[in-house]
Design a protein around this motif. Sequence first.
Motif, PDB file in Angstrom:
ATOM      1  N   ARG A  73      -0.689 -46.246 117.452  1.00 16.86           N
ATOM      2  CA  ARG A  73      -1.339 -44.582 116.828  1.00 16.86           C
ATOM      3  C   ARG A  73       0.354 -44.017 116.880  1.00 16.86           C
ATOM      4  N   LEU A  74       1.293 -44.488 117.775  1.00 19.43           N
ATOM      5  CA  LEU A  74       2.388 -43.479 118.002  1.00 19.43           C
ATOM      6  C   LEU A  74       3.908 -43.581 117.105  1.00 19.43           C
ATOM      7  N   VAL A  75       3.504 -44.742 116.788  1.00 16.76           N
ATOM      8  CA  VAL A  75       4.496 -45.474 115.998  1.00 16.76           C
ATOM      9  C   VAL A  75       3.828 -44.891 113.938  1.00 16.76           C
ATOM     10  N   ARG A  76       2.543 -45.056 113.737  1.00 18.26           N
ATOM     11  CA  ARG A  76       2.286 -44.138 112.912  1.00 18.26           C
ATOM     12  C   ARG A  76       2.023 -43.366 112.456  1.00 18.26           C
ATOM     13  N   LEU A  77       1.873 -42.138 113.483  1.00 19.79           N
ATOM     14  CA  LEU A  77       1.948 -40.857 113.963  1.00 19.79           C
ATOM     15  C   LEU A  77       3.696 -40.477 113.976  1.00 19.79           C
ATOM     16  N   GLY A  78       4.431 -41.567 114.642  1.00 16.87           N
ATOM     17  CA  GLY A  78       6.223 -41.196 114.439  1.00 16.87           C
ATOM     18  C   GLY A  78       6.758 -40.673 113.105  1.00 16.87           C
ATOM     19  N   VAL A  79       6.140 -42.028 112.125  1.00 15.37           N
ATOM     20  CA  VAL A  79       6.487 -41.510 111.349  1.00 15.37           C
ATOM     21  C   VAL A  79       6.388 -40.289 110.443  1.00 15.37           C
ATOM     22  N   ALA A  80       5.293 -39.599 110.616  1.00 14.84           N
ATOM     23  CA  ALA A  80       4.827 -38.549 109.798  1.00 14.84           C
ATOM     24  C   ALA A  80       6.206 -37.371 110.832  1.00 14.84           C
ATOM     25  N   SER A  81       5.793 -37.654 112.361  1.00 15.76           N
ATOM     26  CA  SER A  81       6.640 -36.123 112.768  1.00 15.76           C
ATOM     27  C   SER A  81       7.968 -36.850 112.372  1.00 15.76           C
ATOM     28  N   VAL A  82       8.697 -38.038 112.136  1.00  9.19           N
ATOM     29  CA  VAL A  82      10.150 -37.633 111.903  1.00  9.19           C
ATOM     30  C   VAL A  82      10.197 -36.906 110.124  1.00  9.19           C
ATOM     31  N   ILE A  83       9.635 -37.797 109.453  1.00  8.21           N
ATOM     32  CA  ILE A  83       9.671 -36.812 107.613  1.00  8.21           C
ATOM     33  C   ILE A  83       9.946 -35.439 107.682  1.00  8.21           C
ATOM     34  N   GLY A  84       8.566 -35.013 108.867  1.00  6.81           N
ATOM     35  CA  GLY A  84       8.628 -32.964 108.967  1.00  6.81           C
ATOM     36  C   GLY A  84       9.623 -32.615 109.599  1.00  6.81           C
ATOM     37  N   SER A  85      10.237 -33.410 110.476  1.00  6.59           N
ATOM     38  CA  SER A  85      10.959 -32.889 110.769  1.00  6.59           C
ATOM     39  C   SER A  85      12.247 -32.912 110.180  1.00  6.59           C
ATOM     40  N   VAL A  86      12.406 -33.644 110.039  1.00  8.98           N
ATOM     41  CA  VAL A  86      13.700 -33.465 108.429  1.00  8.98           C
ATOM     42  C   VAL A  86      13.881 -32.428 107.573  1.00  8.98           C
ATOM     43  N   ALA A  87      13.098 -32.111 107.080  1.00  6.17           N
ATOM     44  CA  ALA A  87      11.876 -31.622 105.947  1.00  6.17           C
ATOM     45  C   ALA A  87      12.425 -30.223 106.594  1.00  6.17           C
ATOM     46  N   GLY A  88      12.180 -30.178 107.909  1.00  6.53           N
ATOM     47  CA  GLY A  88      11.788 -28.602 107.832  1.00  6.53           C
ATOM     48  C   GLY A  88      13.073 -28.260 108.712  1.00  6.53           C
ATOM     49  N   GLY A  89      14.353 -29.435 109.089  1.00  3.18           N
ATOM     50  CA  GLY A  89      15.627 -28.664 109.589  1.00  3.18           C
ATOM     51  C   GLY A  89      16.330 -28.367 108.113  1.00  3.18           C
ATOM     52  N   LEU A  90      16.047 -29.569 106.969  1.00  8.99           N
ATOM     53  CA  LEU A  90      16.541 -29.245 105.994  1.00  8.99           C
ATOM     54  C   LEU A  90      16.780 -27.352 105.330  1.00  8.99           C
ATOM     55  N   LEU A  91      15.056 -27.580 105.804  1.00 11.23           N
ATOM     56  CA  LEU A  91      14.727 -25.770 104.844  1.00 11.23           C
ATOM     57  C   LEU A  91      15.421 -24.405 106.351  1.00 11.23           C
ATOM     58  N   LEU A  92      15.742 -24.930 107.599  1.00  4.67           N
ATOM     59  CA  LEU A  92      16.545 -24.277 108.464  1.00  4.67           C
ATOM     60  C   LEU A  92      17.823 -23.984 107.584  1.00  4.67           C
ATOM     61  N   LEU A  93      18.174 -25.029 107.380  1.00  3.99           N
ATOM     62  CA  LEU A  93      20.082 -24.489 107.221  1.00  3.99           C
ATOM     63  C   LEU A  93      20.183 -24.635 105.799  1.00  3.99           C
ATOM     64  N   ASN A  94      19.045 -24.683 104.762  1.00  2.00           N
ATOM     65  CA  ASN A  94      19.428 -24.127 103.494  1.00  2.00           C
ATOM     66  C   ASN A  94      18.418 -22.462 103.459  1.00  2.00           C
ATOM     67  N   LEU A  95      18.101 -22.108 103.761  1.00  2.00           N
ATOM     68  CA  LEU A  95      17.199 -20.834 104.013  1.00  2.00           C
ATOM     69  C   LEU A  95      18.449 -19.921 104.002  1.00  2.00           C
ATOM     70  N   PRO A  96      18.417 -18.809 103.801  1.00  2.00           N
ATOM     71  CA  PRO A  96      19.101 -17.570 104.864  1.00  2.00           C
ATOM     72  C   PRO A  96      18.618 -17.213 105.801  1.00  2.00           C
ATOM     73  N   GLU A  97      19.693 -16.681 106.431  1.00  2.00           N
ATOM     74  CA  GLU A  97      19.685 -16.358 108.336  1.00  2.00           C
ATOM     75  C   GLU A  97      19.037 -14.549 107.986  1.00  2.00           C
ATOM     76  N   SER A  98      19.111 -14.604 106.401  1.00  2.00           N
ATOM     77  CA  SER A  98      18.402 -13.073 107.216  1.00  2.00           C
ATOM     78  C   SER A  98      16.944 -13.803 107.245  1.00  2.00           C
ATOM     79  N   ALA A  99      16.255 -14.564 106.464  1.00  2.00           N
ATOM     80  CA  ALA A  99      15.087 -15.234 106.369  1.00  2.00           C
ATOM     81  C   ALA A  99      14.604 -16.151 107.347  1.00  2.00           C
ATOM     82  N   PHE A 100      15.343 -16.745 108.140  1.00  2.00           N
ATOM     83  CA  PHE A 100      14.904 -16.688 109.829  1.00  2.00           C
ATOM     84  C   PHE A 100      14.885 -15.838 110.562  1.00  2.00           C
ATOM     85  N   LYS A 101      14.711 -14.390 110.139  1.00  2.00           N
ATOM     86  CA  LYS A 101      14.572 -13.591 111.323  1.00  2.00           C
ATOM     87  C   LYS A 101      13.621 -13.529 111.341  1.00  2.00           C
ATOM     88  N   ILE A 102      13.188 -13.295 109.650  1.00  2.00           N
ATOM     89  CA  ILE A 102      12.379 -12.809 109.341  1.00  2.00           C
ATOM     90  C   ILE A 102      11.246 -14.169 110.184  1.00  2.00           C
TER      91      ILE A 102
END
Length: 251
Positions: A73-102
């Motif tokens: 179960r955790l292998v299956r769901l872990g794949v989703a966690s990793v893919i989602g995490s990388v996508a969220g991290g890229l959003l954090l790094l590419n959106l302006p800091e002003s967006a983060f503060k909002i």
Amino acid sequence: MTPWEAVAVFAAGVAAGGINSVVGSGSLITFPTLLAFGYPPIVANVSNNVGLVPGGVTGVLGYREELGGQRGRLVRLGVASVIGSVAGGLLLLNLPESAFKIIVPVLIGLSLVLVLVQPYLGKWLAGRRRDRHAHGGPLLWLGVLGAGMYGGYFGAAQGIVLIGLLGIFLDESLQKINAAKVVLALLVNSAAAVLFVFVAPLDWWAVAMVALGSMVGGYLGARLGRRLPPVLLRGVIVVVGIVAIVNLIMD
């Protein structure tokens, strides 16, 4: 970072590691602590994320008994966690800091609502556990993917989101669900940490203090935290979360 600030960040790391193992939302302790010492929001967020990874490891060790039989179960769901995490991290790094503060005050506010309604959510989930797919099915996979994106962007209360999702789709005890949550949150933080180490503005003193504290708190939280009054934990998280929102708005 002064010696007193280092001690305070270490103590916040202990608290965050323990809370992440028991409830989730430990970032609502460490993130505002770093903000209070003058760290910019993005630096505080990524340093906090990387620093909490060791606490996740010790939390998993503390829950090793409850993780028995959950590998597939955790292998299956872990794949989703990793893919989602990388996508969220890229959003954090590419959106302006002003967006983060909002965005982040809104995310913290939603997290605090989840903290407050968790007892009622747990009772509601207990009445809905009937026939469940062993791995939760595609809807749970997509939900975990979304939680991973949230955690990669800003990890506070991702554990509570995961508990809610796992509780809806899995027919397991709360302790086994909580153990699975600790593993998935660790994967989210680890995937984002790998990304942040190479491309994000980290403060390594902050990372070190959070890491040392979260290692202690993560293990103690997993082994002993079930005996702590949940109401007390939720109260601390809500107060600190409100402080974080105020700090972000006033910054």
